[in-house]
Structure formats: structure tokens, C-alpha cells
Design a protein around this motif. Structure first.
Motif, PDB file in Angstrom:
ATOM      1  N   PHE A   6     182.689 -23.788 -62.917  1.00 44.28           N
ATOM      2  CA  PHE A   6     181.512 -22.920 -62.976  1.00 44.28           C
ATOM      3  C   PHE A   6     181.864 -21.439 -62.901  1.00 44.28           C
ATOM      4  O   PHE A   6     182.684 -21.015 -62.099  1.00 44.28           O
ATOM      5  CB  PHE A   6     180.562 -23.273 -61.824  1.00 44.28           C
ATOM      6  N   VAL A   7     181.201 -20.667 -63.751  1.00 44.42           N
ATOM      7  CA  VAL A   7     181.330 -19.208 -63.764  1.00 44.42           C
ATOM      8  C   VAL A   7     179.927 -18.632 -63.613  1.00 44.42           C
ATOM      9  O   VAL A   7     179.048 -18.908 -64.432  1.00 44.42           O
ATOM     10  CB  VAL A   7     181.953 -18.711 -65.086  1.00 44.42           C
ATOM     11  N   PRO A   8     179.677 -17.858 -62.548  1.00 42.04           N
ATOM     12  CA  PRO A   8     178.357 -17.235 -62.411  1.00 42.04           C
ATOM     13  C   PRO A   8     178.102 -16.258 -63.566  1.00 42.04           C
ATOM     14  O   PRO A   8     178.897 -15.360 -63.814  1.00 42.04           O
ATOM     15  CB  PRO A   8     178.434 -16.487 -61.077  1.00 42.04           C
ATOM     16  N   THR A   9     177.011 -16.472 -64.262  1.00 39.98           N
ATOM     17  CA  THR A   9     176.640 -15.623 -65.398  1.00 39.98           C
ATOM     18  C   THR A   9     175.365 -14.867 -65.051  1.00 39.98           C
ATOM     19  O   THR A   9     174.776 -15.075 -63.993  1.00 39.98           O
ATOM     20  CB  THR A   9     176.390 -16.489 -66.650  1.00 39.98           C
ATOM     21  N   ASP A  10     174.928 -14.050 -65.974  1.00 43.03           N
ATOM     22  CA  ASP A  10     173.682 -13.315 -65.777  1.00 43.03           C
ATOM     23  C   ASP A  10     172.515 -14.279 -65.553  1.00 43.03           C
ATOM     24  O   ASP A  10     171.670 -14.051 -64.690  1.00 43.03           O
ATOM     25  CB  ASP A  10     173.417 -12.410 -66.981  1.00 43.03           C
ATOM     26  N   ALA A  11     172.472 -15.374 -66.307  1.00 49.94           N
ATOM     27  CA  ALA A  11     171.391 -16.358 -66.143  1.00 49.94           C
ATOM     28  C   ALA A  11     171.429 -16.962 -64.737  1.00 49.94           C
ATOM     29  O   ALA A  11     170.380 -17.182 -64.130  1.00 49.94           O
ATOM     30  CB  ALA A  11     171.507 -17.459 -67.197  1.00 49.94           C
ATOM     31  N   HIS A  12     172.595 -17.204 -64.221  1.00 48.36           N
ATOM     32  CA  HIS A  12     172.733 -17.720 -62.858  1.00 48.36           C
ATOM     33  C   HIS A  12     172.187 -16.703 -61.855  1.00 48.36           C
ATOM     34  O   HIS A  12     171.400 -17.052 -60.966  1.00 48.36           O
ATOM     35  CB  HIS A  12     174.195 -18.043 -62.559  1.00 48.36           C
ATOM     36  N   HIS A  13     172.586 -15.448 -61.990  1.00 46.98           N
ATOM     37  CA  HIS A  13     172.140 -14.404 -61.065  1.00 46.98           C
ATOM     38  C   HIS A  13     170.623 -14.226 -61.121  1.00 46.98           C
ATOM     39  O   HIS A  13     169.967 -14.063 -60.084  1.00 46.98           O
ATOM     40  CB  HIS A  13     172.853 -13.080 -61.351  1.00 46.98           C
ATOM     41  N   ARG A  14     170.050 -14.276 -62.328  1.00 41.95           N
ATOM     42  CA  ARG A  14     168.602 -14.142 -62.459  1.00 41.95           C
ATOM     43  C   ARG A  14     167.871 -15.350 -61.868  1.00 41.95           C
ATOM     44  O   ARG A  14     166.791 -15.223 -61.297  1.00 41.95           O
ATOM     45  CB  ARG A  14     168.204 -13.917 -63.917  1.00 41.95           C
ATOM     46  N   SER A  15     168.482 -16.529 -61.964  1.00 37.01           N
ATOM     47  CA  SER A  15     167.894 -17.728 -61.363  1.00 37.01           C
ATOM     48  C   SER A  15     167.890 -17.626 -59.842  1.00 37.01           C
ATOM     49  O   SER A  15     166.907 -17.991 -59.190  1.00 37.01           O
ATOM     50  CB  SER A  15     168.669 -18.979 -61.801  1.00 37.01           C
ATOM     51  N   VAL A 145     173.435 -18.265 -74.685  1.00 38.34           N
ATOM     52  CA  VAL A 145     174.889 -18.385 -74.736  1.00 38.34           C
ATOM     53  C   VAL A 145     175.490 -17.299 -75.622  1.00 38.34           C
ATOM     54  O   VAL A 145     176.547 -16.743 -75.316  1.00 38.34           O
ATOM     55  CB  VAL A 145     175.301 -19.792 -75.228  1.00 38.34           C
ATOM     56  N   GLU A 146     174.774 -16.955 -76.684  1.00 37.06           N
ATOM     57  CA  GLU A 146     175.296 -15.946 -77.617  1.00 37.06           C
ATOM     58  C   GLU A 146     175.339 -14.554 -76.993  1.00 37.06           C
ATOM     59  O   GLU A 146     175.974 -13.648 -77.532  1.00 37.06           O
ATOM     60  CB  GLU A 146     174.474 -15.931 -78.917  1.00 37.06           C
ATOM     61  N   LYS A 147     174.688 -14.369 -75.848  1.00 38.21           N
ATOM     62  CA  LYS A 147     174.674 -13.061 -75.189  1.00 38.21           C
ATOM     63  C   LYS A 147     175.584 -12.999 -73.959  1.00 38.21           C
ATOM     64  O   LYS A 147     175.521 -12.030 -73.209  1.00 38.21           O
ATOM     65  CB  LYS A 147     173.247 -12.684 -74.789  1.00 38.21           C
ATOM     66  N   LEU A 148     176.415 -14.039 -73.770  1.00 42.71           N
ATOM     67  CA  LEU A 148     177.371 -13.973 -72.664  1.00 42.71           C
ATOM     68  C   LEU A 148     178.297 -12.789 -72.873  1.00 42.71           C
ATOM     69  O   LEU A 148     178.677 -12.480 -74.011  1.00 42.71           O
ATOM     70  CB  LEU A 148     178.203 -15.259 -72.587  1.00 42.71           C
ATOM     71  N   THR A 149     178.674 -12.142 -71.794  1.00 44.06           N
ATOM     72  CA  THR A 149     179.602 -11.017 -71.920  1.00 44.06           C
ATOM     73  C   THR A 149     181.000 -11.543 -72.242  1.00 44.06           C
ATOM     74  O   THR A 149     181.307 -12.721 -72.012  1.00 44.06           O
ATOM     75  CB  THR A 149     179.659 -10.200 -70.616  1.00 44.06           C
ATOM     76  N   LEU A 150     181.835 -10.670 -72.750  1.00 43.88           N
ATOM     77  CA  LEU A 150     183.209 -11.058 -73.060  1.00 43.88           C
ATOM     78  C   LEU A 150     183.910 -11.560 -71.794  1.00 43.88           C
ATOM     79  O   LEU A 150     184.616 -12.573 -71.827  1.00 43.88           O
ATOM     80  CB  LEU A 150     183.980  -9.877 -73.665  1.00 43.88           C
ATOM     81  N   LYS A 151     183.678 -10.899 -70.676  1.00 46.18           N
ATOM     82  CA  LYS A 151     184.299 -11.314 -69.414  1.00 46.18           C
ATOM     83  C   LYS A 151     183.838 -12.720 -69.014  1.00 46.18           C
ATOM     84  O   LYS A 151     184.645 -13.540 -68.566  1.00 46.18           O
ATOM     85  CB  LYS A 151     183.966 -10.308 -68.312  1.00 46.18           C
ATOM     86  N   GLU A 152     182.540 -13.016 -69.180  1.00 44.59           N
ATOM     87  CA  GLU A 152     182.029 -14.346 -68.863  1.00 44.59           C
ATOM     88  C   GLU A 152     182.659 -15.396 -69.781  1.00 44.59           C
ATOM     89  O   GLU A 152     183.100 -16.457 -69.314  1.00 44.59           O
ATOM     90  CB  GLU A 152     180.505 -14.385 -69.000  1.00 44.59           C
ATOM     91  N   LYS A 153     182.748 -15.111 -71.067  1.00 46.51           N
ATOM     92  CA  LYS A 153     183.345 -16.048 -72.019  1.00 46.51           C
ATOM     93  C   LYS A 153     184.812 -16.303 -71.689  1.00 46.51           C
ATOM     94  O   LYS A 153     185.270 -17.454 -71.735  1.00 46.51           O
ATOM     95  CB  LYS A 153     183.223 -15.510 -73.448  1.00 46.51           C
ATOM     96  N   GLU A 154     185.535 -15.244 -71.365  1.00 47.23           N
ATOM     97  CA  GLU A 154     186.952 -15.390 -71.030  1.00 47.23           C
ATOM     98  C   GLU A 154     187.129 -16.256 -69.788  1.00 47.23           C
ATOM     99  O   GLU A 154     187.998 -17.128 -69.748  1.00 47.23           O
ATOM    100  CB  GLU A 154     187.596 -14.019 -70.816  1.00 47.23           C
TER     101      GLU A 154
END
Length: 170
Positions: A6-15, A145-154
Motif C-alpha cells: 500500500f502507498v498512501p495517495t491523494d485519494a487515501h488522504h481525502r478519504s 488512477v490517471e491523476k496519480l503523481t509521478l512519485k505515487e506511481k514510482e
């Protein structure tokens, strides 16, 4: 295994913010976008941070069977709230019937998370009595998913490669 990757993403933080602010979040996304993984991480966090009792619910009647008004620290995870692969009108009807119970649970301190595929929620939306449960339209997060940041994707790629079961040659 998915939580290890698991990687915390923007969607996770907003949830997380929606759960803290409203006690409820509707997590939307396309198939395989990470809804259930985010939901599992939130259920684990609710148990660890808020001492909530996680309850996995599959249909409205499960909620009424398991909700305890005398236990304010419950976390309800409703996966595929309106159908797994297509909209199930009986689920929308069932949620409409128990929206007053959801409101009461939130007032008592419960936290509730619904997940749904975006296209299923759009079909369900027409059938839901949003006036009886306004959180359903006011407190939702959509995973793009298409708006994940490069850091999140990496980080996601790294975790899947490091923790995946692929042969070493791969």
C-alpha cells in the motif's frame, strides 16, 4: 499482502479527511483502481488509531444486524455497496430503507465507508434518496488512477516489484 504494498495517495488522504470530518466516505473508482485496498487500510487504521471495531458489511440488512447503538466505536466497511459488477436496485432500495439507521450510527460515533465502482454508483444515484442521507453526495472521494503523481506511481511500482511473487529473472 496488498496492504504491505500500500502507498498512501491523494485519494487515501481525502478519504481519511472525510472520515474525520463527516464520519462517512463513499470511495469511488474504476475496477482495480485500489478502492478495496484503501478501504482495508482505513479499516486497519480505524482499529489502531480510533480503537474502532471493524465490521465488514455486504448488504443493508448486515448493517442493521451488526450495528450496536451502545457501541460508538464501530467502523463499517461496505464493499461494492450498490452491486459488484452491475447496479443492483434491491441494494439501493435497502440502503434507502436504512438511511435513518446510518444517520443514527454516525451521530453515535460510528464511522462508515462505502465503496463502489463509479459507473455503478452513477446508476444507483438515480434511485437513492439523498435527502435522507446527504453524506452520500457530500462526502465522496473518486480515485483517478490517471491523476496519480509521478512519485505515487514510482512508489506503487517499487512496492509491487519488491514485494511481488514474480521470478527473480523478471
Amino acid at each position: 499482502d496488498n496492504l504491505a504494498k500500500f502507498v498512501p495517495t491523494d485519494a487515501h488522504h481525502r478519504s481519511v479527511k472525510a472520515l474525520l470530518d463527516e464520519g462517512y466516505v463513499l470511495l469511488l473508482g474504476e475496477p482495480m483502481s485500489g478502492k478495496s485496498t484503501i478501504a482495508a487500510s482505513l479499516a486497519l487504521a480505524a482499529a489502531d488509531l480510533w480503537q474502532c471495531i471493524p465490521v465488514f458489511v455486504t448488504k443493508p440488512d448486515d448493517f442493521t444486524a451488526h450495528w450496536n447503538p451502545d457501541e460508538p466505536k464501530q467502523f463499517f466497511w461496505v464493499d461494492d455497496a450498490f452491486g459488484q459488477t452491475q447496479f443492483d436496485p434491491s441494494l439501493a432500495e435497502g440502503w434507502n430503507r436504512i438511511f435513518p439507521h446510518l444517520n443514527a450510527a454516525l451521530r453515535k460515533g460510528a464511522r462508515i465507508l462505502f465503496t463502489s465502482r463509479t459507473y455503478i454508483y452513477h446508476a444507483a444515484h438515480r434511485e437513492l434518496k439523498e435527502s435522507a442521507f446527504p453524506q452520500i453526495k457530500n462526502s465522496h472521494v473518486t480515485i483517478h488512477v490517471e491523476k496519480l503523481t509521478l512519485k505515487e506511481k514510482e512508489r506503487i511500482l517499487y512496492n509491487h516489484l519488491r514485494l511481488g511473487g514474480q521470478p527473480h529473472e523478471f
